[in-house]
Motif scaffolding. Structure first.
Motif, PDB file in Angstrom:
ATOM      1  N   THR A 145       0.811  -1.224   0.000  1.00 54.77           N
ATOM      2  CA  THR A 145       0.000   0.000   0.000  1.00 54.77           C
ATOM      3  C   THR A 145       0.842   1.271   0.000  1.00 54.77           C
ATOM      4  N   ASP A 146       2.130   1.159   0.339  1.00 54.98           N
ATOM      5  CA  ASP A 146       3.038   2.309   0.293  1.00 54.98           C
ATOM      6  C   ASP A 146       3.722   2.454  -1.061  1.00 54.98           C
ATOM      7  N   GLY A 147       3.433   1.533  -1.996  1.00 56.08           N
ATOM      8  CA  GLY A 147       4.041   1.585  -3.318  1.00 56.08           C
ATOM      9  C   GLY A 147       5.397   0.918  -3.396  1.00 56.08           C
ATOM     10  N   ARG A 148       5.752   0.157  -2.351  1.00 50.96           N
ATOM     11  CA  ARG A 148       7.020  -0.570  -2.367  1.00 50.96           C
ATOM     12  C   ARG A 148       6.829  -1.939  -3.023  1.00 50.96           C
ATOM     13  N   LEU A 200       1.070  -7.559  -8.629  1.00 52.58           N
ATOM     14  CA  LEU A 200       0.165  -8.133  -7.637  1.00 52.58           C
ATOM     15  C   LEU A 200       0.033  -7.157  -6.484  1.00 52.58           C
ATOM     16  N   ARG A 201      -1.182  -6.693  -6.243  1.00 49.90           N
ATOM     17  CA  ARG A 201      -1.430  -5.720  -5.180  1.00 49.90           C
ATOM     18  C   ARG A 201      -2.267  -6.288  -4.036  1.00 49.90           C
ATOM     19  N   LEU A 241       8.469  -1.658 -14.641  1.00 51.81           N
ATOM     20  CA  LEU A 241       7.744  -1.541 -13.368  1.00 51.81           C
ATOM     21  C   LEU A 241       7.724  -0.091 -12.889  1.00 51.81           C
ATOM     22  N   ARG A 242       8.851   0.593 -12.994  1.00 50.34           N
ATOM     23  CA  ARG A 242       8.881   2.009 -12.610  1.00 50.34           C
ATOM     24  C   ARG A 242       7.937   2.833 -13.466  1.00 50.34           C
TER      25      ARG A 242
END
Length: 135
Positions: free
Chosen positions: A17-20, A92-93, A131-132
């Motif tokens: 959820t922090d984008g890591r 995958l989130r 990905l970036r």
């Protein structure tokens, strides 16, 4: 064709959820030990990449993911000395459980801009930029 066998591997860019993004360090005793990679593994005969990835995430990280939560992001096609790697990368989130190493690997959550600083297998380099761009 170079005569090398083609190895199909499925990998996940697990995004919190922090984008890591979660990366795993290959343990001693495995080829390319010490390099950081996206979690995943080989696709068995008769398996789809999605089914293999769900299985591998459970085996490697003790988490549950569903195939419908896997978003096809990009892929790598890379000729190593002994084989040619074909590796779809899925974003995958959503998953159940807390990723915990099950095979002696170290885990690290990294912001996308930090991925380029990690020592990764050659096939992973183009995946990092894709990905970036996605995030």
């Amino acid at each position: 064709m170079t005569g090398r066998p083609v190895v199909l591997v499925a990998a996940a860019a697990m995004i919190d959820t922090d984008g890591r993004v979660l990366v795993a360090k290959r343990p001693e005793g495995k080829s390319m030990a010490g390099l950081w990679e996206f979690p995943g593994g080989k696709v068995a005969d008769g398996e789809s990449p999605e089914t293999a990835l769900v299985r591998e995430l459970e085996e490697e990280l003790a988490i549950e993911a569903c195939e419908t939560c896997l978003y096809p992001l990009t892929f790598a096609s890379h000729a190593y000395e002994d084989f040619h790697l074909l590796m779809p990368l899925f974003a995958l989130r959503k998953w159940e459980g807390i990723p915990r190493p099950q095979e002696g690997q170290d885990l690290r959550w990294v912001f996308p801009n930090g991925l380029a600083a990690l020592d990764m297998p050659p096939a992973d380099a183009p995946l990092v930029q894709a990905l970036r761009d996605y995030l």
